[in-house]
Design a protein around this motif. Structure first.
Motif, PDB file in Angstrom:
ATOM      1  N   GLN A   2       5.947 -34.689  32.025  1.00 40.91           N
ATOM      2  CA  GLN A   2       6.834 -34.991  30.906  1.00 40.91           C
ATOM      3  C   GLN A   2       8.284 -34.979  31.383  1.00 40.91           C
ATOM      4  O   GLN A   2       8.661 -34.166  32.229  1.00 40.91           O
ATOM      5  N   ILE A  36       6.647 -38.849  23.371  1.00 37.79           N
ATOM      6  CA  ILE A  36       6.397 -37.605  22.641  1.00 37.79           C
ATOM      7  C   ILE A  36       7.410 -37.468  21.517  1.00 37.79           C
ATOM      8  O   ILE A  36       7.093 -37.057  20.413  1.00 37.79           O
ATOM      9  N   ILE A  55      11.624 -38.165  24.968  1.00 33.30           N
ATOM     10  CA  ILE A  55      10.755 -37.280  25.728  1.00 33.30           C
ATOM     11  C   ILE A  55       9.489 -38.081  25.940  1.00 33.30           C
ATOM     12  O   ILE A  55       8.860 -38.545  24.984  1.00 33.30           O
ATOM     13  N   ASP A  57       5.906 -38.930  28.507  1.00 33.60           N
ATOM     14  CA  ASP A  57       4.898 -38.442  29.452  1.00 33.60           C
ATOM     15  C   ASP A  57       4.554 -39.591  30.403  1.00 33.60           C
ATOM     16  O   ASP A  57       3.934 -40.575  29.997  1.00 33.60           O
ATOM     17  N   LYS A  89       6.612 -29.620  27.324  1.00 36.18           N
ATOM     18  CA  LYS A  89       6.354 -29.491  25.884  1.00 36.18           C
ATOM     19  C   LYS A  89       5.359 -28.367  25.697  1.00 36.18           C
ATOM     20  O   LYS A  89       4.228 -28.434  26.167  1.00 36.18           O
ATOM     21  N   THR A  94       3.526 -33.786  18.514  1.00 38.97           N
ATOM     22  CA  THR A  94       4.600 -34.729  18.815  1.00 38.97           C
ATOM     23  C   THR A  94       5.410 -34.908  17.537  1.00 38.97           C
ATOM     24  O   THR A  94       5.025 -34.417  16.471  1.00 38.97           O
TER      25      THR A  94
END
Length: 148
Positions: A2, A36, A55, A57, A89, A94
Motif C-alpha cells: 500500500q 483504498i 491510498i 494497493d 492500512k 476502505t
C-alpha cells in the motif's frame, strides 16, 4: 503493498485542474480495484482544492511511481510536488465501506513538511493537561539467590 500518494497543488493551478477532471477520472478508473481511499484536500472554505490524496494497493514501488507520475494532473503541471510513502492500512475497511458522513464531524489530515515551529493551541487552558514529570519506579526487590 500500500502507498500513500499526495499531490500538492501548485499555486494558481486550480483552473487547470478543473479542465483536466475528465482525464483524471479516466486515469483513476484504471486503478479502481487498487484504490483504498482517494479525494481532494481543500481550502478552509472548501471552495478550491489544495491537492489530491490517494491510498492505493500496488505490487511494488515502480507501480506506485507510475501511478503518481503518469497521473494527468502531475503531467500537466498541476502539482507542485508529490509525496509518495509506503502505507499500512490497519483497519479492515476502505472509504467505500462508509455510506455517509458523521453529522457535525470535521476531519482533517495534517501533513507538515516545513520546519518545526511553536504553535498556539486552539484549546482553552483548562483543556490542556500539564506535562507530567517522568516518574521513576522504585527498584524491584531482588529474590535471594540460592546456593547450590
Amino acid at each position: 503493498m500500500q502507498y500513500f500518494v499526495y499531490g500538492r497543488d501548485r499555486p494558481g493551478g486550480f483552473g487547470l485542474k478543473v479542465n483536466l477532471t475528465e482525464e483524471h477520472w479516466a486515469f483513476m478508473d484504471g486503478y479502481a480495484d487498487a484504490l483504498i481511499a482517494r479525494g481532494p484536500t481543500l481550502t478552509e472554505d472548501g471552495e478550491e482544492t489544495t491537492g489530491s490524496l490517494h491510498i492505493v494497493d500496488l505490487p511494488d514501488v515502480a507501480a506506485a511511481r507510475s501511478f503518481a507520475y503518469d497521473e494527468p494532473y502531475y503531467r500537466a503541471g498541476v502539482f507542485g510536488e508529490i509525496l509518495l510513502c509506503r502505507f499500512d492500512k490497519r483497519v479492515g475497511t476502505t472509504m467505500w465501506d462508509f455510506t455517509s458522513a458523521v453529522e457535525g464531524s470535521r476531519r482533517y489530515l495534517v501533513l507538515t513538511q516545513d520546519e518545526p515551529r511553536p504553535v498556539e493551541s486552539p484549546y482553552p487552558d483548562h483543556v490542556r493537561r500539564p506535562a507530567r514529570p517522568h516518574r521513576r519506579h522504585p527498584p524491584r526487590p531482588r529474590s535471594p539467590r540460592r546456593s547450590t
